[in-house]
Design an enzyme around this catalytic site. Structure first.
Site, PDB file in Angstrom:
ATOM      1  N   ASP A  43      45.089  -3.438  22.437  1.00  0.00           N
ATOM      2  CA  ASP A  43      44.071  -3.803  21.443  1.00  0.00           C
ATOM      3  C   ASP A  43      44.509  -5.052  20.688  1.00  0.00           C
ATOM      4  OD1 ASP A  43      42.313  -3.983  19.286  1.00  0.00           O
ATOM      5  OD2 ASP A  43      42.318  -1.831  18.887  1.00  0.00           O
TER       6      ASP A  43
ATOM      7  N   SER B  43      36.534   1.283  16.256  1.00  0.00           N
ATOM      8  CA  SER B  43      36.746   0.090  15.436  1.00  0.00           C
ATOM      9  C   SER B  43      36.251   0.347  14.010  1.00  0.00           C
ATOM     10  CB  SER B  43      36.057  -1.108  16.089  1.00  0.00           C
ATOM     11  OG  SER B  43      36.466  -2.316  15.515  1.00  0.00           O
TER      12      SER B  43
ATOM     13  N   HIS C  39      40.427  -3.510  23.164  1.00  0.00           N
ATOM     14  CA  HIS C  39      39.418  -3.185  22.152  1.00  0.00           C
ATOM     15  C   HIS C  39      38.027  -3.276  22.794  1.00  0.00           C
ATOM     16  CE1 HIS C  39      38.781  -2.746  17.731  1.00  0.00           C
ATOM     17  NE2 HIS C  39      37.566  -3.209  18.022  1.00  0.00           N
TER      18      HIS C  39
END
Length: 304
Positions: free
Chosen positions: A239, A100, A267
């Site tokens: 995600d 991320s 995610h």
């Protein structure tokens, strides 16, 4: 081994150094507003069978200094923190794995400190200059999808005051959405993760410092074409922050990058994806290590 790394001023970072001390170092860089404990222990253990694994708490997370309001910083400063960690541990070069926001920081390090990287792995992230790494200027950008509206609504509540129980429930709900809609969500597993995180930090509030950090200097996507460090992009097809084709776009702009898709992954590092994600990373780093001179990570260089 646990230690603290002192940065300029009154800021220090909590660092954990584990795994195979005789093998090449691998630095884990977590995402926004998340401490090193967001890397599941079994995942770190698997990487540690092949590497010296280094992880650390970003500023304003975990046991590192929480002082954004007194000493604000830019997202790009968080990338330099990673270099400071390597310097403090005497590591000249390391495999970098960023998730991320951590993936955005890895991209900055690929551009500014390529001599410090043996390899790079970016997962659940976007390219510099787009998505979460956009700077808000009027530069033309590719038409890529944004975050799930449910996340945007939840993020509006991120730094609202809550008691410990309400904060824990907010975090579990956050992980529920982040997990995506394919892999079963184990709420108890993520509740235990957040309970460990709170215990580790000694506090449960969330100042959302990284969401408030200056994003100037992130609009550098065009520079990624010159990256020559071996780079792996791990695509999480479910995600909800950086959905496809973000990973494909990132691999394309780097050019030399290789892309691997983990079916069903969102995610989040939920239990079903830990083994395939670790396997992809270890295959990538093993190829790099096999082609490199033995011990080429042992001579420390000082940049600060």
């Amino acid at each position: 081994m646990e230690t603290f790394v002192q940065l300029d001023g009154d800021v220090r970072l909590w660092v954990c150094d584990e795994g195979r001390s005789d093998r090449s170092p691998l630095l884990l860089i977590m995402g926004a507003n998340a401490s090193a404990l967001a890397w599941p222990p079994e995942f770190v253990e698997q990487l540690g069978r092949q590497h010296r694994v280094i992880s650390y708490d970003h500023r304003d997370t975990g046991r590192s200094t929480w002082a954004f309001d007194e000493h604000p910083y830019a997202v790009a400063d968080l990338a330099e923190d990673a270099v400071a960690v390597l310097d403090a541990l005497g590591v000249a070069r390391a495999h970098l794995v960023g998730m991320s926001l951590g993936g955005i920081l890895v991209q900055l390090l690929l551009l500014d400190h390529p001599d410090r990287l043996l390899s790079a792995t970016v997962l659940c992230s976007c390219a510099l200059g787009v998505g979460a790494a956009a700077t808000g200027d009027s530069s033309p950008r590719p038409d890529l999808p944004g975050p799930d509206p449910r996340l945007l609504a939840l993020w509006e509540q991120m730094n609202e005051p809550r008691d410990r129980a309400a904060e824990l429930e907010w975090r579990v709900e956050h992980w529920r959405i982040l997990n995506g809609g394919v892999i079963d969500f184990d709420a108890d597993d993520f509740r235990r993760l957040e309970e460990r995180t709170i215990q580790h930090a000694g506090r449960y509030d969330n100042p959302a410092a990284h969401a408030r950090a200056d994003q100037r200097g992130l609009d550098r996507g065009a520079e990624l074409a010159r990256v020559s460090v071996p780079t792996l992009v791990i695509e999480a097809p479910e995600d909800p922050i950086n959905p496809p084709p973000h990973a494909a776009y990132l691999a394309e702009v780097i050019g030399s990058a290789r892309r691997v898709t983990i079916p069903g992954m969102g995610h989040a590092l939920s239990s079903p994806v830990l083994e395939p994600v670790a396997a992809a990373i270890l295959a990538h780093t093993a190829d790099v290590d096999a082609a490199a001179p033995p011990g080429n990570w042992t001579r420390a260089t000082r940049h600060r």
